[in-house]
Enzyme design. Sequence first.
Site, PDB file in Angstrom:
ATOM      1  N   SER A  74       4.568   0.945  -1.084  1.00 30.57           N
ATOM      2  CA  SER A  74       5.693   0.720  -1.991  1.00 30.57           C
ATOM      3  C   SER A  74       5.598  -0.665  -2.595  1.00 30.57           C
ATOM      4  O   SER A  74       4.798  -1.500  -2.143  1.00 30.57           O
ATOM      5  CB  SER A  74       7.031   0.873  -1.246  1.00 30.57           C
ATOM      6  OG  SER A  74       7.154  -0.118  -0.240  1.00 30.57           O
ATOM      7  N   ARG A  88       8.001  -3.830  -5.038  1.00 29.89           N
ATOM      8  CA  ARG A  88       9.305  -4.268  -5.505  1.00 29.89           C
ATOM      9  C   ARG A  88       9.163  -5.541  -6.327  1.00 29.89           C
ATOM     10  O   ARG A  88       8.226  -6.315  -6.149  1.00 29.89           O
ATOM     11  CB  ARG A  88      10.270  -4.494  -4.355  1.00 29.89           C
ATOM     12  CG  ARG A  88       9.763  -5.378  -3.237  1.00 29.89           C
ATOM     13  CD  ARG A  88      10.432  -4.988  -1.923  1.00 29.89           C
ATOM     14  NE  ARG A  88       9.959  -5.773  -0.808  1.00 29.89           N
ATOM     15  CZ  ARG A  88       8.845  -5.512  -0.137  1.00 29.89           C
ATOM     16  NH1 ARG A  88       8.073  -4.502  -0.509  1.00 29.89           N
ATOM     17  NH2 ARG A  88       8.490  -6.245   0.887  1.00 29.89           N
ATOM     18  N   GLY A  97      -5.449  -6.276   0.165  1.00 36.36           N
ATOM     19  CA  GLY A  97      -6.793  -6.762  -0.118  1.00 36.36           C
ATOM     20  C   GLY A  97      -7.804  -5.650  -0.320  1.00 36.36           C
ATOM     21  O   GLY A  97      -7.471  -4.473  -0.399  1.00 36.36           O
ATOM     22  N   ALA A 146       0.807  -1.216   0.000  1.00 33.10           N
ATOM     23  CA  ALA A 146       0.000   0.000   0.000  1.00 33.10           C
ATOM     24  C   ALA A 146       0.841   1.267   0.000  1.00 33.10           C
ATOM     25  O   ALA A 146       0.312   2.357  -0.218  1.00 33.10           O
ATOM     26  CB  ALA A 146      -0.933  -0.001   1.209  1.00 33.10           C
ATOM     27  N   GLY A 186       7.974  -5.882   6.702  1.00 31.40           N
ATOM     28  CA  GLY A 186       8.914  -4.784   6.867  1.00 31.40           C
ATOM     29  C   GLY A 186       9.055  -4.322   8.300  1.00 31.40           C
ATOM     30  O   GLY A 186      10.142  -3.923   8.747  1.00 31.40           O
ATOM     31  N   HIS A 195      -3.156 -12.267  -1.826  1.00 32.51           N
ATOM     32  CA  HIS A 195      -3.206 -11.329  -0.704  1.00 32.51           C
ATOM     33  C   HIS A 195      -1.842 -11.370  -0.023  1.00 32.51           C
ATOM     34  O   HIS A 195      -1.334 -12.436   0.314  1.00 32.51           O
ATOM     35  CB  HIS A 195      -4.303 -11.718   0.280  1.00 32.51           C
ATOM     36  CG  HIS A 195      -4.557 -10.657   1.314  1.00 32.51           C
ATOM     37  ND1 HIS A 195      -3.701 -10.430   2.360  1.00 32.51           N
ATOM     38  CD2 HIS A 195      -5.548  -9.745   1.450  1.00 32.51           C
ATOM     39  CE1 HIS A 195      -4.163  -9.434   3.110  1.00 32.51           C
ATOM     40  NE2 HIS A 195      -5.283  -8.998   2.562  1.00 32.51           N
ATOM     41  N   ASP A 196      -1.231 -10.199   0.171  1.00 36.46           N
ATOM     42  CA  ASP A 196       0.154 -10.179   0.649  1.00 36.46           C
ATOM     43  C   ASP A 196       0.315 -10.872   1.998  1.00 36.46           C
ATOM     44  O   ASP A 196       1.329 -11.536   2.244  1.00 36.46           O
ATOM     45  CB  ASP A 196       0.713  -8.757   0.687  1.00 36.46           C
ATOM     46  CG  ASP A 196      -0.195  -7.733   1.348  1.00 36.46           C
ATOM     47  OD1 ASP A 196      -1.191  -8.123   1.988  1.00 36.46           O
ATOM     48  OD2 ASP A 196       0.078  -6.523   1.197  1.00 36.46           O
TER      49      ASP A 196
END
Length: 491
Positions: free
Chosen positions: A16, A18, A82, A14, A410, A240-241
């Site tokens: 950043s 990569r 999501g 949401a 993170g 979904h992350d």
Amino acid sequence: MAATREMLAIDVGAASGRGIVGQFDGQKIRLSIVHRFTNSPVQLLDQMVWDAPGLFHEIVHCLRAGHTSCHDIASVGVDTWGVDFGLIGRGGTLLGLPRHYRDPHTESAMDLAFQTFSREDIYRRTGIQFLRFNTLFQLIAMRRDHSPLLAGAEHLLMMPDLFHYWLTGIKSNELTNASTTQLMDARTRSCDYELAAKFGINPNWLGSLVQPGTILGPLRRQIATDTGVNPVPVIAPATHDTASAVVAIPASGNDWAFLSSGTWSLLGAELPQPVITAASLAANFTNEAGVGKSIRFLKNIMGLWLVQECQQSFAKAGHDYSFNELMELADQARPFHCLVDPDDASFLLPPDMPQAISAFCRRTNLPAPAEPGQFIRCCYESLALKYRHVLLQLESLTGRQIKAVHVVGGGSQNAMLNQFTADAINRPVIVGPIEATALGNVMMQAMGLGLVDSLTQIREVVQQSVETKTYEPKEPAKWDEAYGRFRTLVP
């Protein structure tokens, strides 16, 4: 030893994103970041939206960078957050830009929904926690506002599925992300057609739901030519992350919980079936689909959003602190000077986060922070105590005794918050891998390619490939006293 295969995970968060190449030799996996990019919402008149075309441009850049890095990419997969989505109209055209979940247009949508179905009925059917920005409430708000996009819509694609569609030309929605819509039956893992129809939502918009690890199709030839990548399979990971991050948690058994730490914190456990009870509704826990037949039984917590917004506010006032500088200031601040409930509605999208924190303290008759270090320490201590609160609820609702919490994402790099969390919950906190989402993404691609055959095998590979760090609790009595004060602040 098996030949090394290289898979490209594109992880769009949401804030950043990569592109990360995972090199898998059959036993261990190694990650290499090939491209980073920012992801910022765009304010268009009175709407906060996502720059979906700009994000897709960055995704293509990831492909190009991946090709430059390794030349032999075997597959590609995208994961994102999501609830947010794009509507597709005639000819496969994106209708408007996807709305940002923090856009205030959904503020009254839940009350409107409860005129048709009660809170209890919606939860009984879907098992999903009530957050005003859930897909269901976004669609209800659009219908309330007579959005012309609804009349022209033929498909609804969740954000990662929108990007997969642009990569392949194939429309589908992957299960783990679709389960966040509050349009699915948590038990059958399929769309609740009656619920959707009652709200005037076309139940066919979600289309076919695919399992994580499904090969969607080859990369479109135009994109392959543009990037130098062969038309390799595009594979839906757990899109979904958080679902991807949970895939890569190096744990076994069932006496652990996960904490995905970032802008949002998601604290929960992996279960074999949903928990849908009056108690889980009262605690506002959610049942999201995981890999296989698993359920991610969890609760969203506001997370490091509070710290990020404080940092931005300080910068606007001329004090451009780095996160390390803020942590040093927090370390010097008096412990437990003030506490807040991180999930208070006033913190969702405030004009100024420090002012919102101060206002909360005034409302609850607590001393307000007076300087940056106090604000940041307040955020960290309050988050750690909220984790304790939710963990106790999790144990009560599942009947499990949680012996350790695995922190990924993170936010797992935040040593102060990790130690505070161990102190608050009085249990070990096991940190790592930082790039759990990308690892889970890559390993589900490996499953799609037939390189691994189970979630158990994936976690064994992760255990062999990454190092973790354990934080042991200290001074539990002080945190017990603080929790007693904090408990009066939360519903």
